[in-house]
Enzyme design. Sequence first.
Site, short mmCIF file in Angstrom:
data_model
loop_
_atom_site.label_atom_id
_atom_site.label_comp_id
_atom_site.label_asym_id
_atom_site.label_seq_id
_atom_site.Cartn_x
_atom_site.Cartn_y
_atom_site.Cartn_z
N CYS A 1 -1.52 1.79 -3.04
CA CYS A 1 -2.51 2.85 -2.83
C CYS A 1 -1.91 4.26 -2.77
O CYS A 1 -2.43 5.18 -3.41
CB CYS A 1 -3.27 2.63 -1.52
SG CYS A 1 -3.50 0.93 -1.07
N GLU B 1 -26.26 14.97 -2.54
CA GLU B 1 -27.66 15.09 -2.11
C GLU B 1 -28.58 14.18 -2.91
O GLU B 1 -29.67 13.83 -2.46
CB GLU B 1 -28.15 16.54 -2.16
CG GLU B 1 -28.29 17.11 -3.55
CD GLU B 1 -28.81 18.56 -3.55
OE1 GLU B 1 -29.71 18.86 -2.77
OE2 GLU B 1 -28.28 19.38 -4.35
N TYR C 1 -8.96 -3.46 -10.99
CA TYR C 1 -8.63 -2.21 -10.31
C TYR C 1 -7.35 -1.57 -10.88
O TYR C 1 -7.35 -0.41 -11.28
CB TYR C 1 -8.32 -2.47 -8.83
CG TYR C 1 -9.46 -2.70 -7.90
CD1 TYR C 1 -9.88 -1.72 -7.03
CD2 TYR C 1 -10.10 -3.94 -7.83
CE1 TYR C 1 -10.90 -1.94 -6.11
CE2 TYR C 1 -11.11 -4.17 -6.92
CZ TYR C 1 -11.51 -3.15 -6.06
OH TYR C 1 -12.51 -3.38 -5.16
N LYS D 1 0.04 5.46 -6.00
CA LYS D 1 -1.00 5.48 -7.05
C LYS D 1 -1.90 6.70 -6.91
O LYS D 1 -2.14 7.44 -7.86
CB LYS D 1 -1.79 4.18 -6.98
CG LYS D 1 -2.91 3.98 -7.98
CD LYS D 1 -4.24 4.57 -7.59
CE LYS D 1 -4.77 4.21 -6.24
NZ LYS D 1 -5.29 2.89 -6.09
N CYS E 1 0.82 -1.22 0.00
CA CYS E 1 0.00 0.00 0.00
C CYS E 1 0.85 1.26 0.00
O CYS E 1 0.65 2.16 -0.80
CB CYS E 1 -0.93 -0.02 1.22
SG CYS E 1 -1.84 1.49 1.41
N HIS F 1 -27.25 21.22 -0.24
CA HIS F 1 -27.49 21.78 -1.57
C HIS F 1 -26.59 23.00 -1.80
O HIS F 1 -26.44 23.81 -0.91
CB HIS F 1 -28.96 22.19 -1.68
CG HIS F 1 -29.32 22.64 -3.06
ND1 HIS F 1 -29.46 21.76 -4.11
CD2 HIS F 1 -29.53 23.88 -3.57
CE1 HIS F 1 -29.77 22.43 -5.20
NE2 HIS F 1 -29.80 23.71 -4.91
N GLU G 1 -7.10 1.80 -13.20
CA GLU G 1 -6.56 3.01 -12.59
C GLU G 1 -5.35 3.53 -13.37
O GLU G 1 -5.26 4.73 -13.67
CB GLU G 1 -6.15 2.72 -11.13
CG GLU G 1 -7.37 2.52 -10.24
CD GLU G 1 -7.05 2.23 -8.79
OE1 GLU G 1 -7.94 2.40 -7.95
OE2 GLU G 1 -5.92 1.82 -8.47
P1 NDP Z 1 -8.12 -7.71 -10.34
O1 NDP Z 1 -8.38 -9.06 -9.81
O2 NDP Z 1 -8.90 -6.54 -9.89
O3 NDP Z 1 -8.21 -7.75 -11.93
C1 NDP Z 1 -7.45 -8.64 -12.69
C2 NDP Z 1 -7.76 -8.43 -14.15
O4 NDP Z 1 -6.90 -9.26 -14.93
C3 NDP Z 1 -9.19 -8.81 -14.50
O5 NDP Z 1 -9.64 -7.93 -15.49
C4 NDP Z 1 -9.00 -10.23 -15.06
O6 NDP Z 1 -9.97 -10.55 -16.01
C5 NDP Z 1 -7.68 -10.10 -15.76
N1 NDP Z 1 -6.96 -11.37 -15.92
C6 NDP Z 1 -6.54 -12.19 -14.96
N2 NDP Z 1 -5.86 -13.23 -15.48
C7 NDP Z 1 -5.86 -13.05 -16.81
C8 NDP Z 1 -5.32 -13.76 -17.91
N3 NDP Z 1 -4.63 -14.89 -17.74
N4 NDP Z 1 -5.51 -13.24 -19.14
C9 NDP Z 1 -6.19 -12.10 -19.32
N5 NDP Z 1 -6.72 -11.37 -18.33
C10 NDP Z 1 -6.56 -11.84 -17.09
O7 NDP Z 1 -6.56 -7.53 -10.13
P2 NDP Z 1 -5.61 -6.25 -10.11
O8 NDP Z 1 -4.27 -6.78 -10.45
O9 NDP Z 1 -6.16 -5.15 -10.93
O10 NDP Z 1 -5.65 -5.81 -8.59
C11 NDP Z 1 -5.35 -6.77 -7.56
C12 NDP Z 1 -6.12 -6.47 -6.31
O11 NDP Z 1 -5.53 -5.35 -5.67
C13 NDP Z 1 -7.57 -6.07 -6.53
O12 NDP Z 1 -8.43 -7.17 -6.59
C14 NDP Z 1 -7.86 -5.23 -5.30
O13 NDP Z 1 -8.28 -6.08 -4.27
C15 NDP Z 1 -6.53 -4.62 -4.98
N6 NDP Z 1 -6.48 -3.21 -5.40
C16 NDP Z 1 -7.36 -2.32 -4.86
C17 NDP Z 1 -7.33 -0.99 -5.26
C18 NDP Z 1 -8.30 -0.03 -4.67
O14 NDP Z 1 -8.90 -0.34 -3.65
N7 NDP Z 1 -8.52 1.13 -5.30
C19 NDP Z 1 -6.37 -0.51 -6.25
C20 NDP Z 1 -5.52 -1.52 -6.75
C21 NDP Z 1 -5.57 -2.81 -6.35
P3 NDP Z 1 -11.36 -11.16 -15.58
O15 NDP Z 1 -12.15 -10.09 -14.93
O16 NDP Z 1 -11.89 -11.61 -16.85
O17 NDP Z 1 -11.07 -12.29 -14.64
#
Ligand code: NDP
Length: 446
Positions: free
Chosen positions: A47, A440, A176, A50, A42, A435, A180
């Site tokens: 976080c 709201e 995510y 980012k 983080c 407002h 982002e």
């Molecule tokens: P996520 O799990 O959010 O997303 C992973 C993405 O990668 C999805 O779109 C998934 O597709 C795709 N994917 C996974 N494997 C493959 C593959 N083999 N080929 C193609 N596409 C693939 O992971 P992130 O890495 O973005 O983030 C990890 C975690 O970190 C998040 O789940 C969250 O918990 C945390 N995080 C939170 C944030 C916040 O609170 N603002 C910011 C950043 C991270 P599909 O959907 O089709 O499975």
Amino acid sequence: MAYDFDLFVIGAGSGGIATARRAAQYGAKVAVAEFDRLGGTCVNRGCVPKKLMVYASHFASHVQEAAGYGWTFEPGNFDWGHMIKAVNDEVTRLNAIYQRMIDNAEVALYKGHARIVDFHTIGVADQTVTAEKILIAVGGKPSRPNIPGIDLAITSDEIFSLAQQPKRMVIFGGGYIGCEFACVLNALGTDVTQIIRRDKILRGFDEDIRTEVQDAMLRHGIRIVNDELVSLEKHKDGLQVNLKNNNMVLTDVVGLSALGRTPRLENLGLENTRVDVEKGAIVVDAHSQTAESNIYAVGDCTDRINLTPVAINEGRTFADTHYGGKRRVMGHENVPSAVFTTPEVATVGMTEIQAIEKYGEAGIKVYRSRFRPMYYTLPKLEEKTLMKLIVHVQTDKILGAHMVGDSAAEIIQGIAIAVKMGATKANFDATVGIHPSSAEEFVTMR
Ligand code: NDP
């Protein structure tokens, strides 16, 4: 038997540090081991840096919007190197604050990789120490799919130290991190192509929210391609991205893989314990206890809800229960979260689909409001805010609240308290709005 410590925490990220400090405040003798910088993902690679980059990315549009209010500015320049240095300086400042917090709490810090030797013994930095309880809070790391050339892609870990801003960037993943960074880099002037394997980004979020934010990202110039990555290879003009269904895409030396995260369990010595691992994550019960009764685990290494505040809450619940005489269980329902895209997404509770699955179509009522916030009227921009409430017909309780738009995270954080408390739509209706504000709308939806 006397142990060196009451509690030995492995990992000084958000979950580990929060637990160690809380336990020490109750008088426990606590140690924490960390081989990297204090603060975990983080603070160092997630976080915090980012969000600072998200702030940096908003200025170009603010300048454009200001014209609608009568302000004119000379075209500005963006200095990527300045931003990266400023962001990393802030991270270093936070590392020092974490060190002070550990020192002030009189928690012993072991610098090095910790490995469990047996259920009361840990080897770390050429020493062996014993502890009555062990808490594993080692977090996760970016997953790398087994695709030829994947090592040519950087992950979110490396984006914060890129010496130069990429002119073109291909981002894999529609979660995510992928979304982002697509928004940040696009707003900073990089030509961004985001490759997702489904028809829409942000699987798991409410469908209206996914559509709204994806449409906005497309409007802002991000190219979103539905396809699968086959391989990456070097090309004389950068990096060649080979896709299953579309032509190859040429990008700068940089591709970013944002394909989920995996618990970081290598070389932890779990085989010397009865701790269970399933699908790469440590198995715990509602008290964060593993199958080895004195070993607990919190945060991303348990792959429950992988968010910093969840890890902190799990750790503090553990410390309150074992060292503070306040036995409690952390509820993992109605955890709010935000995606810091542009526009921002924030959500708490059930999506419409989840609510229908549980209560049937007739069992829920959906309220939607989509509008242009006042701020965008003078700049004459078509930026929209979407708000949505899902209500349980029988009890009138709010099952879910979702938003796309400016300050969504700040707004939904407040709404989440009401949802967690079991607020009804009638409670929302009885609340007087502020407002003029966007928020709201949440108390005036009909
Ligand atoms: P996520 O799990 O959010 O997303 C992973 C993405 O990668 C999805 O779109 C998934 O597709 C795709 N994917 C996974 N494997 C493959 C593959 N083999 N080929 C193609 N596409 C693939 O992971 P992130 O890495 O973005 O983030 C990890 C975690 O970190 C998040 O789940 C969250 O918990 C945390 N995080 C939170 C944030 C916040 O609170 N603002 C910011 C950043 C991270 P599909 O959907 O089709 O499975």
